[in-house]
Structure formats: structure tokens, C-alpha cells
Design a protein around this motif. Structure first.
Motif, short mmCIF file in Angstrom:
data_model
loop_
_atom_site.label_atom_id
_atom_site.label_comp_id
_atom_site.label_asym_id
_atom_site.label_seq_id
_atom_site.Cartn_x
_atom_site.Cartn_y
_atom_site.Cartn_z
N LEU A 20 0.80 -1.22 0.00
CA LEU A 20 0.00 0.00 0.00
C LEU A 20 0.84 1.28 0.00
O LEU A 20 0.27 2.37 -0.03
N THR A 21 2.15 1.17 0.02
CA THR A 21 2.98 2.38 -0.06
C THR A 21 2.93 2.99 -1.45
O THR A 21 3.12 4.19 -1.61
N ASN A 22 2.61 2.20 -2.46
CA ASN A 22 2.49 2.69 -3.83
C ASN A 22 1.10 3.30 -4.01
O ASN A 22 0.08 2.69 -3.70
N GLU A 23 1.05 4.53 -4.52
CA GLU A 23 -0.24 5.24 -4.65
C GLU A 23 -1.20 4.52 -5.60
O GLU A 23 -2.40 4.45 -5.33
N GLU A 24 -0.70 3.96 -6.68
CA GLU A 24 -1.57 3.24 -7.62
C GLU A 24 -2.18 2.00 -6.97
O GLU A 24 -3.35 1.70 -7.19
N ASN A 25 -1.41 1.30 -6.16
CA ASN A 25 -1.93 0.13 -5.45
C ASN A 25 -3.03 0.53 -4.47
O ASN A 25 -4.04 -0.16 -4.33
N ARG A 26 -2.83 1.67 -3.79
CA ARG A 26 -3.87 2.14 -2.86
C ARG A 26 -5.16 2.45 -3.62
O ARG A 26 -6.26 2.12 -3.16
N ARG A 27 -5.02 3.09 -4.80
CA ARG A 27 -6.23 3.38 -5.60
C ARG A 27 -6.93 2.11 -6.02
O ARG A 27 -8.17 2.02 -5.99
N ASN A 28 -6.16 1.10 -6.45
CA ASN A 28 -6.77 -0.17 -6.87
C ASN A 28 -7.49 -0.86 -5.72
O ASN A 28 -8.59 -1.38 -5.89
N VAL A 29 -6.87 -0.84 -4.54
CA VAL A 29 -7.51 -1.46 -3.37
C VAL A 29 -8.78 -0.71 -3.02
O VAL A 29 -9.82 -1.31 -2.75
N LYS A 30 -8.73 0.61 -3.03
CA LYS A 30 -9.92 1.40 -2.72
C LYS A 30 -11.03 1.14 -3.74
O LYS A 30 -12.20 1.03 -3.37
N LYS A 31 -10.66 1.04 -5.01
CA LYS A 31 -11.66 0.77 -6.05
C LYS A 31 -12.33 -0.59 -5.82
O LYS A 31 -13.54 -0.73 -5.95
N GLN A 32 -11.54 -1.58 -5.44
CA GLN A 32 -12.09 -2.92 -5.18
C GLN A 32 -13.01 -2.91 -3.96
O GLN A 32 -14.06 -3.55 -3.96
N ILE A 33 -12.63 -2.17 -2.93
CA ILE A 33 -13.47 -2.08 -1.73
C ILE A 33 -14.78 -1.37 -2.06
O ILE A 33 -15.86 -1.81 -1.66
N ASP A 34 -14.71 -0.27 -2.83
CA ASP A 34 -15.92 0.44 -3.23
C ASP A 34 -16.84 -0.45 -4.06
O ASP A 34 -18.06 -0.43 -3.90
N GLU A 35 -16.27 -1.25 -4.96
CA GLU A 35 -17.07 -2.16 -5.78
C GLU A 35 -17.74 -3.22 -4.91
O GLU A 35 -18.90 -3.55 -5.12
N ALA A 36 -17.01 -3.74 -3.93
CA ALA A 36 -17.59 -4.74 -3.05
C ALA A 36 -18.74 -4.15 -2.24
O ALA A 36 -19.79 -4.78 -2.07
N ILE A 37 -18.58 -2.94 -1.77
CA ILE A 37 -19.65 -2.27 -1.01
C ILE A 37 -20.86 -2.06 -1.91
O ILE A 37 -22.00 -2.27 -1.50
N ARG A 38 -20.62 -1.66 -3.15
CA ARG A 38 -21.74 -1.42 -4.08
C ARG A 38 -22.50 -2.71 -4.36
O ARG A 38 -23.73 -2.74 -4.38
N VAL A 39 -21.77 -3.81 -4.55
CA VAL A 39 -22.41 -5.08 -4.88
C VAL A 39 -23.22 -5.61 -3.70
O VAL A 39 -24.30 -6.17 -3.87
N PHE A 40 -22.72 -5.43 -2.49
CA PHE A 40 -23.43 -5.95 -1.33
C PHE A 40 -24.47 -5.00 -0.79
O PHE A 40 -25.16 -5.31 0.18
N ASN A 41 -24.63 -3.85 -1.40
CA ASN A 41 -25.64 -2.88 -1.00
C ASN A 41 -27.03 -3.43 -1.34
O ASN A 41 -27.28 -3.82 -2.47
N PRO A 42 -27.97 -3.46 -0.39
CA PRO A 42 -29.31 -4.00 -0.67
C PRO A 42 -30.04 -3.29 -1.81
O PRO A 42 -30.78 -3.90 -2.55
#
Length: 84
Positions: A20-42
Motif C-alpha cells: 500500500l505504499t504505492n499510490e496506484e496500489n492504494r487506488r486499486n484497493v480502494k476501487k475494489q473495496i468500493d465495488e464490493a460495497i456497491r455489490v453488497f448494498n441492498p
């Protein structure tokens, strides 16, 4: 916990922090977390299978009928094969 379990856990934390020290990796992780939240949203789940576009809705209904007709035809063929 055993020493090996603690060691593996600590190594995982260090590896995650290093990743996570690499900025691009942080963006990718955040994007994946946001997608997971969107998919599990009722609210997202409520909208599945309900296309807003009428053309899409017609295509879905036609596809559904095709599979039902195929199933009915295969059942009818099996019945005729047993009788023969």
C-alpha cells in the motif's frame, strides 16, 4: 496462538503495508473495496434483473420464454420416446 501463526500474521501485515505504499496500489484497493460495497448494498440487489430500458426488458423476457419453450419441448420429446 503459536509462534508460527504470529510470524505469518506479522509478515502479512508488513507485506500489506509495503504493497500500500504505492499510490496506484492504494487506488486499486480502494476501487475494489468500493465495488464490493456497491455489490453488497441492498439497493443494488433490488435493481438486479430490472432493466430500465424497455428494449432490454423485452430481450430478457424473450430469452426467458426461449428457455421455457426448450424445456417444455424436451419434456414432450421424452414423453413421446417412452410411449414409442
Amino acid at each position: 496462538m503459536g509462534k508460527l501463526t504470529k510470524l505469518v500474521g506479522a509478515a502479512g501485515l508488513v507485506a500489506g503495508a509495503a504493497y500500500l505504499t504505492n499510490e496506484e496500489n492504494r487506488r486499486n484497493v480502494k476501487k475494489q473495496i468500493d465495488e464490493a460495497i456497491r455489490v453488497f448494498n441492498p439497493d443494488y440487489k433490488k435493481e438486479l434483473g430490472k432493466p430500465a430500458d424497455i428494449d432490454d426488458a423485452e430481450m430478457v423476457s424473450e430469452g426467458a420464454m426461449t428457455s421455457v419453450q426448450y424445456y417444455n419441448q424436451s419434456q414432450e420429446n421424452r414423453t413421446h420416446d417412452k410411449i414409442s
